[in-house]
Design an enzyme around this catalytic site. Structure first.
Site, PDB file in Angstrom:
ATOM      1  CG  HIS A 136      -1.915  -1.103   1.206  1.00  0.00           C
ATOM      2  ND1 HIS A 136      -2.294  -1.796   2.326  1.00  0.00           N
ATOM      3  CD2 HIS A 136      -2.606  -1.663   0.177  1.00  0.00           C
ATOM      4  CE1 HIS A 136      -3.189  -2.697   2.001  1.00  0.00           C
ATOM      5  NE2 HIS A 136      -3.385  -2.652   0.707  1.00  0.00           N
TER       6      HIS A 136
ATOM      7  CE  LYS B 262       2.637   2.393  -4.182  1.00  0.00           C
ATOM      8  NZ  LYS B 262       1.879   1.244  -3.793  1.00  0.00           N
TER       9      LYS B 262
ATOM     10  CB  THR C   9      -0.129  -3.721  -7.960  1.00  0.00           C
ATOM     11  OG1 THR C   9       0.492  -3.355  -6.719  1.00  0.00           O
ATOM     12  CG2 THR C   9      -0.984  -4.961  -7.743  1.00  0.00           C
ATOM     13  N   GLY C  10       0.932  -1.874 -10.196  1.00  0.00           N
ATOM     14  CA  GLY C  10       1.428  -0.714 -10.918  1.00  0.00           C
ATOM     15  C   GLY C  10       2.594   0.076 -10.381  1.00  0.00           C
ATOM     16  CB  THR C  11       2.755   2.981  -8.058  1.00  0.00           C
ATOM     17  OG1 THR C  11       1.691   3.642  -8.735  1.00  0.00           O
ATOM     18  CG2 THR C  11       3.797   3.996  -7.644  1.00  0.00           C
ATOM     19  CB  THR C  12       4.463  -1.632  -5.831  1.00  0.00           C
ATOM     20  OG1 THR C  12       3.557  -0.992  -4.937  1.00  0.00           O
ATOM     21  CG2 THR C  12       5.500  -2.391  -5.029  1.00  0.00           C
TER      22      THR C  12
ATOM     23  CB  SER D  75      -2.744   0.820  -9.876  1.00  0.00           C
ATOM     24  OG  SER D  75      -4.067   1.142 -10.272  1.00  0.00           O
ATOM     25  N   GLY D  76      -3.525  -1.412  -7.835  1.00  0.00           N
ATOM     26  CA  GLY D  76      -4.532  -2.080  -7.022  1.00  0.00           C
ATOM     27  C   GLY D  76      -5.946  -1.579  -7.286  1.00  0.00           C
TER      28      GLY D  76
ATOM     29  CG  ASP E 166      -4.780  -5.672  -4.982  1.00  0.00           C
ATOM     30  OD1 ASP E 166      -3.562  -5.864  -4.852  1.00  0.00           O
ATOM     31  OD2 ASP E 166      -5.352  -4.653  -4.575  1.00  0.00           O
TER      32      ASP E 166
END
Length: 290
Positions: free
Chosen positions: A161, A165, A188-191, A216-217, A222
């Site tokens: 989350h 991060k 997921t996206g940004t991570t 992204s979540g 997810d």
């Protein structure tokens, strides 16, 4: 070390239920570690009937769930006077059992995450955790646990989350050698983008993503990873949750958690940086022993 122990009804309903599969695989390790197991009423009763852990003094009985047994585990994870403190919890979850989302069940996980203690919700996670603790205790690797260390043929999901991060990036940097052994890393996206930038900064080839990025979540990432878990194409989820904030895509997060508990014998989930770091060190030590 002392852990709370509970299992939804499905997981102790017959001789080959999840609780007993775990005990058959790990009873020797439990005894070697002299692990205290503080079991909620029906779970304790089921262990007694099964003949597992016979004569094992560190197995203690707590009240039935309806009498506050699970609530007591939550309080002891937080810590109470008189040394009433648990080091984590094993709660084998049946995702379609309504009791798995009762407030005390949700609070048990939340307090484990907040306090950096293991929250173990699948047979695979419980077997993996016992092996890690055995390695930390200086014991020889258990060949039956090799399946959880075959990283070169497995996929790991790295999810965090927003508030977590930085913790995920710090973990990935410290555990880069172990995580790079996996056949596939997903996020997921940004991570995922941040992890790729970290890897490229460490010399990973810039034309090759270190992690495969999903959405992204909030946009369904997810759910995409949950499908991989259900298809047995993702064996470990390292999911750093922020328990302090409301989550707009709560249903998607629960979907991933439900997928992990659905694949109880195959999917391992780690929910806090402290537990993840301890697992990584166990992997390194176990590899060195081989």
């Amino acid at each position: 070390m002392r852990l709370g122990l509970a299992a939804n009804q499905l997981h102790h309903a017959h001789a080959d239920a999840a609780l007993f599969r775990w005990l058959r695989a790990c009873e020797a390790g439990i005894r070697e570690l002299e692990l205290g197991l503080h079991a909620v009423g029906r779970t304790y009763d089921a262990i007694l009937r099964s003949g597992h852990l016979e004569g094992y003094a560190p197995l203690r009985r707590y009240p039935y769930g309806r009498e506050g047994g699970l609530m007591k585990l939550v309080a002891e994870v937080v810590g109470l006077d008189g040394g009433r403190t648990l080091d984590g919890a094993i709660y084998l979850i049946d995702p379609v059992d309504p009791s798995s989302i009762f407030p005390e069940a949700v609070a048990l996980k939340r307090q484990c995450v907040i306090h950096g203690k293991p929250f173990v919700s699948t047979v695979a996670s419980a077997r993996d955790w016992i092996e890690a603790e055995r390695i930390h205790a200086g014991l020889a690797p258990d060949p039956a646990a090799d399946v959880f260390h075959a990283l070169e043929s497995q996929t790991v999901a790295l999810i965090a989350h927003d508030a977590m991060k930085p913790d995920m990036l710090a973990f990935a940097d410290a555990a880069f050698d172990v995580l790079s052994r996996y056949a596939r890393r997903i996020a997921t996206g940004t991570t995922g983008q941040q992890l790729n930038e970290l890897a490229w900064g460490r010399g990973w080839p810039r034309d090759t993503p270190w992690v495969e990025r999903y959405r992204s979540g909030p946009m369904g990432g997810d759910a995409q990873i949950a499908d991989l878990v259900l298809e047995r194409r993702c064996q470990r989820a390292i999911f750093f949750e922020d328990p302090q904030v409301a989550r707009q895509h709560e249903a998607d997060i629960q979907l991933l958690e439900r997928a992990v508990t659905t694949r109880t014998d195959e999917a391992v989930c780690i929910t806090s940086p402290r537990v993840a770091a301890r697992w990584v060190e166990a992997v390194r030590r176990r590899t060195a022993k081989r």
